[in-house]
Design an enzyme around this catalytic site. Structure first.
Site, short mmCIF file in Angstrom:
data_model
loop_
_atom_site.label_atom_id
_atom_site.label_comp_id
_atom_site.label_asym_id
_atom_site.label_seq_id
_atom_site.Cartn_x
_atom_site.Cartn_y
_atom_site.Cartn_z
N CYS A 1 0.81 -1.22 0.00
CA CYS A 1 0.00 0.00 0.00
C CYS A 1 0.84 1.26 0.00
O CYS A 1 0.31 2.36 -0.19
CB CYS A 1 -0.93 0.01 1.21
N CYS B 1 -14.10 0.05 7.62
CA CYS B 1 -13.12 -0.65 6.79
C CYS B 1 -12.99 0.04 5.44
O CYS B 1 -14.01 0.34 4.80
CB CYS B 1 -13.54 -2.10 6.56
N SER B 2 -11.78 0.28 4.98
CA SER B 2 -11.61 0.92 3.68
C SER B 2 -12.03 -0.03 2.56
O SER B 2 -11.79 -1.23 2.64
CB SER B 2 -10.15 1.35 3.48
N ILE C 1 -12.08 -1.60 -1.37
CA ILE C 1 -11.19 -1.70 -2.52
C ILE C 1 -11.65 -0.69 -3.55
O ILE C 1 -12.77 -0.16 -3.48
CB ILE C 1 -11.16 -3.13 -3.12
N HIS D 1 -9.45 3.20 -1.50
CA HIS D 1 -8.10 2.69 -1.30
C HIS D 1 -7.65 1.78 -2.44
O HIS D 1 -7.47 0.59 -2.27
CB HIS D 1 -8.04 1.95 0.03
#
Length: 411
Positions: free
Chosen positions: A87, A234-235, A237, A356
């Site tokens: 990341c 939660c980030s 996708i 993200h």
């Protein structure tokens, strides 16, 4: 090293689901925007550093990702360096670009972060995250996470499926969140307040993946992913790209269009084996970055941090020195990291709401900070912002991130 690099132009796509566009299309969109923002042509570039983490797994494009993207818009001949660092791929690409400009090798360099994570087969998307740990100990890691959740009475909340139905990193963050709650009395409501704050910020960002505003109650009522993390904690996708043009002082003096934004510090470390209570990558990168920039955490006007989960943002408050260890919950309760607060954090909406796309995230943070320091952030503008910090990490080995980068910009 003492950095002498200037962010001369920025550009990025909207983050989200771009099923009809390939890696080339979204990468080119960001590059063209950055070139236009800098007021230069592609022929002015002397080198390019391209961050990407998962194209090999998700799209099948290996080895020459940067060259494929840039050649599709007629950029060839120049050195193109492909950077893969989980990341932290984009922030690492930027770090390398700034280092080369600061060392005097180039005057004008492109740094690009680009990623496509959406795929009809979700297992391919989540495999990109599962590959960011030591795969030789994967089975033992998953078993340890399962046993830890069971010992905490949390096994029913997330259930099975780490790495297949969700990123296994959400289970890692959930374990860290439960430990923080037990040790410091942090509450799930405080984690939810971070997700709600970032939803407000993201609602003001036209490039954010999610723009609906959530209350703390909305966040708590959402489906559970891995206890205590509900879905908005939660980030997601995503697909997207972000690019910056980095210039030397000499070159930027001829091209600066929106006010000079300097890279006054950029620190990159990998994790190492250390004790549970010893400083880790974030603390070490932050300490060195503050020394390089000759500032302290109280001098920061705006921060973009790696909120891959809501608890990750809370813990970043503490590791970056915005508050003391154990006081992250009180920091969010105080309102300090909200727009209008003392030190706004993730004015872009953060990873939780902006999205993200892992290989693009680090440079997307720089785009947000640059626009903030230039007074171009519109309704989410932090008044009088002069100094900004970006915190971007990736992967996990043992107790720490595999890669961590902290960058400080100033105008």
């Amino acid at each position: 090293m003492r950095f002498k690099a200037i962010i001369a132009g920025v550009g990025m796509t909207r983050f989200g689901k771009h099923l009809d566009e390939g890696l080339k299309a979204i990468g080119v969109e960001a590059v063209r925007a950055a070139l236009a923002d800098a007021g230069i042509e592609a022929r002015d570039l002397e080198a390019a550093y391209v961050g990407n983490a998962a194209a090999g797994l998700v799209t099948g494009q290996e080895s020459i990702r940067g060259q494929v993207i840039l050649r599709s818009m007629g950029i060839g001949r120049i050195p193109v360096v492909n950077v893969e660092n989980a990341c932290a791929s984009a922030s690492t690409a930027l770090h390398q670009a700034c280092a080369m400009v600061s060392a005097g090798y180039y005057d004008t360099v492109l740094a690009l972060g680009v990623e496509k994570l959406y795929h009809p087969d979700k297992r391919k998307s989540f495999a990109a995250f599962s590959g960011a740990v030591d795969v030789e100990v994967m089975a033992a890691l998953l078993e340890a996470l399962k046993q830890g959740a069971s010992a905490a009475g949390a096994e029913a909340a997330g259930g099975d499926g780490a790495g297949e139905k969700r990123s296994m990193f959400m289970d890692i963050y959930a374990a860290a969140a439960r430990a923080h709650m037990q040790r410091y009395g942090t509450t799930v409501e405080q984690f939810a307040a971070i997700a709600a704050k970032n939803s407000l910020h993201g609602s003001l960002n036209p490039r954010a993946q999610f723009r609906d505003v959530l209350s703390v109650a909305d966040v708590l009522a959402a489906p559970m992913v891995a206890e205590p993390l509900t879905r908005p904690m939660c980030s997601p996708i995503g697909d997207g790209a972000a690019a910056v043009v980095v210039m030397s002082d000499r070159k930027a003096s001829q091209c600066a269009r929106h006010g000079v934004v300097r890279v006054v510090a950029s620190v990159l470390h990998s994790g190492w084996d250390h004790g549970m209570d010893e400083p880790g990558t974030v603390e070490e990168c932050a300490r060195e970055a503050y020394e390089e920039a000759a500032i302290g955490p109280k001098d920061l006007d705006v921060v973009e941090c790696h909120d891959a989960s809501a608890p990750a943002e809370l813990m970043a408050y503490e590791s970056l020195g915005l508050c003391a260890k154990g006081e992250g919950g009180a920091f969010i309760d105080s309102g300090a990291p909200r727009l209008g607060g003392r030190q706004p954090v993730n004015t872009s909406g953060g990873l939780l709401r902006k999205g993200h796309p892992v290989g693009a995230t680090g440079i997307a943070q720089i785009v947000e900070l640059t626009e903030q320091l230039q007074g171009r952030a519109g309704p989410r503008q932090v008044a009088g912002a002069k100094v900004g910090l970006a915190h971007n990490g990736g992967g996990a080995i043992g107790l720490d991130a595999a890669a961590m980068c902290v960058t400080i910009l100033a105008r």
